[in-house]
Design a protein around this motif. Structure first.
Motif: not given
Length: 186
Positions: A6-11, A21-22, A57-59
């Motif tokens: 969730a954090v990664l998607a938001t970032r 990259e992660l 990346w785009r969505r």
């Protein structure tokens, strides 16, 4: 401690390349394995993986549930594999193998040292490929996700867009059909 999906998607939605990259490091092997099993072609599987990450990346900002990033990513890759398979059918290509070549899947020195075992393994893999090829696609997809990827019924249902009971039914029918077709290989 690594950040959650969730954090990664938001970032990622804000353009954070480190988060992207992660996610790539975290999921590329799993997505590639699924695509390779479905397509049987390394180059096509690599293309599917790349397209799936481009979609992330785009969505990423469009995700209603950022915590479901993994499920969404696999669903995108699965859908892209189905598009590749449909294109193949329209070009009337050879039947699709969904199990990777035994030499890459097994890689055992003992197996390679014994030509008879190599021949038997090749025949067994070919028999399984033929059996999987005649299964209805819904059953084949569920079987691969359960038996090869080791996903739960709930995770499979999320990937294929079906309820848990439907997944159980498809998997049961797939297992029964494969057991019957593979009886000679027991």
């Amino acid at each position: 401690m690594e950040p959650t999906d969730a954090v990664l998607a938001t970032r990622i939605a804000t353009g954070d390349t480190g988060a992207f990259e992660l996610v790539v490091r975290r999921y590329s092997d799993g997505i590639f394995g699924m695509a390779l099993r479905m397509l049987g072609d390394r180059a096509e599987a690599e293309d599917v993986v790349q397209d799936a990450f481009i979609a992330v990346w785009r969505r990423a900002g469009e995700l209603a549930e950022p915590a479901a990033l993994r499920t969404w990513l696999f669903k995108v890759a699965h859908r892209n594999c189905l598009i590749v398979l449909r294109r193949r059918r329209t070009r009337r290509t050879a039947p699709v193998g969904v199990i990777p070549d035994h030499r890459t899947a097994v890689g055992s020195a003992a197996l390679i040292a014994d030509p008879q075992r190599v021949a038997e393994a090749e025949e067994g893999v070919l028999a399984l490929r033929r059996a999987l090829a005649v299964l209805p696609s819904r059953q084949r997809d569920v079987w691969l996700l359960a038996e090869v990827d080791g996903l739960s019924y709930v995770e499979i249902g999320q990937r294929v867009g079906a309820g848990e009971q439907a997944v159980r039914g498809r998997l049961s029918r797939a297992r029964a059909s494969l057991a019957s077709m593979m009886r000679a290989w027991r």
